[in-house]
Design a protein around this motif. Sequence first.
Motif, short mmCIF file in Angstrom:
data_model
loop_
_atom_site.label_atom_id
_atom_site.label_comp_id
_atom_site.label_asym_id
_atom_site.label_seq_id
_atom_site.Cartn_x
_atom_site.Cartn_y
_atom_site.Cartn_z
N LEU A 34 -14.87 -39.28 -27.79
CA LEU A 34 -14.82 -39.76 -29.16
C LEU A 34 -14.28 -41.19 -29.16
O LEU A 34 -13.29 -41.50 -28.51
N THR A 35 -14.95 -42.07 -29.92
CA THR A 35 -14.59 -43.48 -29.96
C THR A 35 -14.36 -43.92 -31.40
O THR A 35 -15.13 -43.57 -32.30
N ILE A 36 -13.31 -44.69 -31.60
CA ILE A 36 -13.04 -45.29 -32.90
C ILE A 36 -13.43 -46.76 -32.83
O ILE A 36 -12.97 -47.51 -31.97
N HIS A 37 -14.32 -47.18 -33.73
CA HIS A 37 -14.69 -48.58 -33.88
C HIS A 37 -13.94 -49.13 -35.09
O HIS A 37 -14.15 -48.67 -36.22
N ALA A 38 -13.04 -50.06 -34.85
CA ALA A 38 -12.18 -50.59 -35.91
C ALA A 38 -12.49 -52.05 -36.16
O ALA A 38 -12.82 -52.81 -35.23
N ALA A 39 -12.41 -52.48 -37.42
CA ALA A 39 -12.68 -53.86 -37.79
C ALA A 39 -11.86 -54.21 -39.03
O ALA A 39 -11.48 -53.31 -39.80
N GLY B 191 -20.19 -38.41 -29.98
CA GLY B 191 -21.59 -38.30 -29.56
C GLY B 191 -22.43 -39.28 -30.31
O GLY B 191 -22.16 -40.48 -30.31
N ASP B 192 -23.46 -38.79 -31.00
CA ASP B 192 -24.33 -39.69 -31.77
C ASP B 192 -24.06 -39.61 -33.26
O ASP B 192 -24.86 -40.08 -34.06
N ARG B 193 -22.91 -39.04 -33.66
CA ARG B 193 -22.62 -38.82 -35.07
C ARG B 193 -21.33 -39.51 -35.52
O ARG B 193 -20.40 -39.71 -34.73
N GLY C 280 -23.52 -38.39 -40.39
CA GLY C 280 -24.75 -39.14 -40.18
C GLY C 280 -24.81 -39.72 -38.78
O GLY C 280 -23.84 -39.72 -38.02
N ARG C 281 -26.00 -40.21 -38.42
CA ARG C 281 -26.17 -40.82 -37.11
C ARG C 281 -25.32 -42.08 -37.00
O ARG C 281 -25.23 -42.86 -37.94
N ALA C 282 -24.73 -42.28 -35.84
CA ALA C 282 -23.82 -43.41 -35.63
C ALA C 282 -24.60 -44.64 -35.19
O ALA C 282 -24.72 -44.93 -34.00
N ASP C 283 -25.18 -45.34 -36.16
CA ASP C 283 -25.87 -46.61 -35.93
C ASP C 283 -25.07 -47.69 -36.65
O ASP C 283 -24.99 -47.70 -37.89
N LEU C 284 -24.48 -48.59 -35.87
CA LEU C 284 -23.54 -49.57 -36.42
C LEU C 284 -23.90 -50.97 -35.96
O LEU C 284 -24.52 -51.16 -34.92
N ALA C 285 -23.47 -51.95 -36.75
CA ALA C 285 -23.55 -53.36 -36.35
C ALA C 285 -22.23 -54.02 -36.72
O ALA C 285 -21.62 -53.68 -37.73
N VAL C 286 -21.80 -54.96 -35.88
CA VAL C 286 -20.55 -55.67 -36.11
C VAL C 286 -20.83 -57.17 -36.09
O VAL C 286 -21.48 -57.67 -35.16
N THR D 225 -23.72 -53.92 -31.29
CA THR D 225 -24.66 -52.98 -31.91
C THR D 225 -24.47 -51.62 -31.26
O THR D 225 -24.46 -51.51 -30.03
N VAL D 226 -24.31 -50.62 -32.09
CA VAL D 226 -24.13 -49.24 -31.62
C VAL D 226 -25.34 -48.44 -32.08
O VAL D 226 -25.63 -48.38 -33.28
N LEU D 227 -26.04 -47.83 -31.14
CA LEU D 227 -27.27 -47.10 -31.43
C LEU D 227 -27.06 -45.65 -31.05
O LEU D 227 -26.87 -45.32 -29.87
N ALA D 228 -27.05 -44.76 -32.06
CA ALA D 228 -26.80 -43.33 -31.83
C ALA D 228 -25.54 -43.12 -31.01
O ALA D 228 -25.51 -42.30 -30.08
N GLY D 229 -24.52 -43.88 -31.33
CA GLY D 229 -23.23 -43.72 -30.66
C GLY D 229 -23.07 -44.52 -29.39
O GLY D 229 -21.96 -44.59 -28.84
N ARG D 230 -24.15 -45.14 -28.87
CA ARG D 230 -24.10 -45.90 -27.63
C ARG D 230 -23.96 -47.39 -27.92
O ARG D 230 -24.68 -47.92 -28.76
N LEU D 231 -23.05 -48.02 -27.22
CA LEU D 231 -22.90 -49.46 -27.34
C LEU D 231 -24.03 -50.12 -26.56
O LEU D 231 -24.01 -50.17 -25.33
#
Length: 221
Positions: A2-7, A27-29, A184-190, A210-216
Amino acid sequence: MLTIHAAPLVLPVGAAAVVDGAVAVDGDRVAALGTYAEVAATHPAARVRRWPGLLTPGLRQDRAADLLTRCYHPDPREADELGELPLWGEAFERLAATMDATRRSGSIRRGLQRMLRHGTTHLAGPLGADDPALRTAVARSGLVRVPGPPAGAAPVGDKAPDPDPFAAGGDLARTAHGPLRVGGRADLAVFDVPDEAALYGGGPRSCVATVLAGRLVHRAR
């Protein structure tokens, strides 16, 4: 893990911005979303990635077909001859006339990588139904295909496409693939910018991750 993305600022879209925010990814959520203090308290064993600027949902690229089939993305080894930017229009047509399958496949892969470096996680519109090389490259990239472009999207015309989804002039609510939500699916942009307004207007807009389905899948150096 489990990963925390903080900003300093999290913009979930469809909900209030969160100052000193965080998104926990399992995972991917998306496992949790809120202030860093709240998310860290409920997930004390999580790995923490701290980012500058603001965190948003992953973005949607409405001109994916043009970028992948009507542009050539030069190999870095071709930079002296062709430059670093995608070739479009007559320059592309001249190159395409003699391009073999291997070179075209390389261009498609580099185009997809370029999109990831701009925070893209979703590709809009029909893609590769009768193009095995394109279909395979998109599937391997993990990028999500969605219908589009949506109502109100800028007309494509003959203007060269831009890998930056914000280049068409849309705001985050329209350009994001959808809201961030728990489950939801973990798709993120920073982006290394101070606020949402800095995402618009053509100024520098550095996508640092960029995080795609939980993957950096992209991290700026």
